[in-house]
Design a protein around this motif. Sequence first.
Motif, mmCIF file in Angstrom:
data_model
loop_
_atom_site.group_PDB
_atom_site.id
_atom_site.type_symbol
_atom_site.label_atom_id
_atom_site.label_comp_id
_atom_site.label_asym_id
_atom_site.label_seq_id
_atom_site.Cartn_x
_atom_site.Cartn_y
_atom_site.Cartn_z
ATOM 1 N N PRO A 163 -50.021 10.985 56.286
ATOM 2 C CA PRO A 163 -49.622 9.611 56.598
ATOM 3 C C PRO A 163 -49.327 8.793 55.337
ATOM 4 N N ILE A 164 -49.981 9.176 54.224
ATOM 5 C CA ILE A 164 -49.759 8.523 52.931
ATOM 6 C C ILE A 164 -49.506 9.616 51.908
ATOM 7 N N VAL A 165 -48.435 9.468 51.142
ATOM 8 C CA VAL A 165 -48.121 10.418 50.085
ATOM 9 C C VAL A 165 -47.980 9.663 48.771
ATOM 10 N N LEU A 166 -48.624 10.182 47.731
ATOM 11 C CA LEU A 166 -48.486 9.641 46.384
ATOM 12 C C LEU A 166 -47.439 10.453 45.641
ATOM 13 N N ALA A 167 -46.528 9.769 44.950
ATOM 14 C CA ALA A 167 -45.433 10.440 44.253
ATOM 15 C C ALA A 167 -45.172 9.751 42.916
#
Length: 150
Positions: free
Chosen positions: A72-76
Amino acid sequence: MTEVLFYHLLRQPLEAVLPTLLQKSIARGWRVVVEVGDEERLASLDDHLWTYSDDSFLPHGTAREPDAADQPIVLATGPDNPNGARVRFVVAGASAPDALDGYERVVLIFDGRDEDALAAARADWRRVKSAGAEATYWQQDEDGRWGRKA
């Protein structure tokens, strides 16, 4: 049209503000991508989101993980959007995306005590406004609450 929000931190650090904003996003059913300026900051934020509260955590992953599309949350650290997020947070040295298409909301959070971050946010504001996007500017008051300034 994409809603662009600029959040000017004055009283609290990113680590105190971001989890609450992410929780609100998830509660609304939004998938989110959080773009940070570099790998070191990504690792620090990754750790923080698992441990920021004794009562909860934020389910998330990083863009380099094989199951990123399911998170649901992705860090990039770049313009990736592996989970098909409709909301993008831009923090910690990252710049506003060139293309706002595909996002319902883009939130730029910057530290008002950092002159470089202020200069970058001003440049992002000009670029976003010149592209015809609707942008709002929010600033923390002395109690850490957000007030719309522009």
